[in-house]
Design an enzyme around this catalytic site. Structure first.
Site, mmCIF file in Angstrom:
data_model
loop_
_atom_site.group_PDB
_atom_site.id
_atom_site.type_symbol
_atom_site.label_atom_id
_atom_site.label_comp_id
_atom_site.label_asym_id
_atom_site.label_seq_id
_atom_site.Cartn_x
_atom_site.Cartn_y
_atom_site.Cartn_z
ATOM 1 N N SER A 13 59.811 -78.832 -18.466
ATOM 2 C CA SER A 13 60.848 -79.770 -18.045
ATOM 3 C C SER A 13 61.666 -80.252 -19.242
ATOM 4 C CB SER A 13 60.208 -80.937 -17.287
ATOM 5 O OG SER A 13 61.190 -81.827 -16.802
ATOM 6 N N HIS A 46 62.366 -83.301 -10.506
ATOM 7 C CA HIS A 46 62.324 -81.938 -9.969
ATOM 8 C C HIS A 46 62.135 -81.901 -8.456
ATOM 9 C CE1 HIS A 46 62.474 -80.618 -14.059
ATOM 10 N NE2 HIS A 46 61.457 -81.392 -14.338
#
Length: 314
Positions: free
Chosen positions: A90, A201
């Site tokens: 990420s 996400h």
């Protein structure tokens, strides 16, 4: 050894990180540059005396700066380190972005600082959360999430970290309901709520993704000098940084598939995790037990790694 370098994501941060590394002039110089690029006092963020590291707007530039400083030290002391590819979890993709020379430090920190602001805005708008599922039963988990979504609940799969761990995210009450159902139905060995301030996400960050689209419009990426595997596609970035980094905010990450790509295609036999803690090293061990793992999260671990590589070269 043929290394995959792993860059930690949000959640790895801890108060006091990086302070010992400031004794290295190159690391200190990097943090000064990052402070100027972010408009923040990164050293104060490291100290977190006012809980700075509990806020996304502080965590993201601080963690990427930390990773950039360590990587610069490595390139100074171990310029011939055999790096076959990189994976960032990420936020860690921005550490890889800098390390691969796709963007300068100034541009990387400026970009990630704006990303953090967008994410903070939307994290504050809706009470949301995430939960880790240990050893999930896929069919049961998917059925539970599908039923909740049919009932109008916003809860989604968000991170595919290893064969033994996935993460779900969404509105706080929906995640809590999912965790209860997963535990009641024994759909995983354990379902644990995570201490995060946003359901990253997931579609809850679609609007933040749109802001990133606009922010990225005028960013010029160079061709990365080292292969970086995208969390979003589980394939190497190939001139498509803008498209992928826009989507990245609101779609699941695939760390497991990314590392498996480097195992299958680049035949790595070792990993080096850069960042506080050992989460990614743990995931790597779950993916392939034969991988030799190293990590650097402080000055002592840095010195030990450099010494270990020098020993293997004798």
């Amino acid at each position: 050894m043929k290394f995959a370098v792993l860059f930690s994501g949000q959640g790895a941060q801890k108060a006091g990180m990086g302070l010992d590394l400031l004794a290295d002039s190159l690391f200190a110089e990097t943090i000064d540059e990052a402070s100027s690029a972010s408009g923040q006092n990164i050293v104060a963020d490291f100290k977190s005396e006012n809980d700075e590291l509990k806020k996304t707007v502080h965590v993201q530039p601080a963690l990427v700066s930390f990773e950039a400083g360590i990587y610069r030290m490595l390139m100074r002391d171990l310029p011939e380190l055999n790096i076959a590819g990189m994976v960032g979890l990420s936020l860690g993709e921005y550490g890889a972005m800098f390390a691969s020379s796709a963007l300068s430090l100034k541009e990387t920190i400026s970009l990630v600082s704006d990303r953090a602001k967008y994410m903070q805005i939307y994290a504050d708008r809706v009470a949301s959360g995430m939960a880790a599922l240990i050893k999930p039963n896929w069919s049961k988990v998917k059925a539970i999430l599908s039923k909740l979504q049919e009932d109008g609940e916003q809860v989604y799969l968000s991170n595919f970290n290893s064969p033994k761990q996935v993460v779900i995210g969404g509105e706080k009450n929906a995640v809590a309901a999912a965790v209860k159902e997963i535990n009641d139905q024994v759909a995983a060995k354990r379902a644990l709520l995570l201490r995060v301030n946003g359901a990253f996400h997931t579609p809850l960050f679609n609007e933040a993704s749109k802001k990133m689209h606009d922010r990225l419009a005028n960013v010029d990426f160079a061709k990365n000098k080292i292969m970086v595997i995208s969390n979003t596609t589980a394939k190497p970035f190939d001139g498509n940084w803008k498209e992928i980094m826009e989507k990245q905010l609101a779609v699941p990450t695939h760390f497991c598939a990314c590392l498996q790509y480097l195992i299958d295609h680049e035949h790595i036999d070792a990993t080096l995790e850069i960042g506080p803690g050992k989460t990614l090293s743990s995931f790597a061990h779950q993916i392939d037990r034969d991988l030799e793992s190293y990590r650097i999260g402080n000055l002592k671990e840095y010195q030990e790694f450099v010494e270990a590589i020098h020993e293997t070269e004798k």
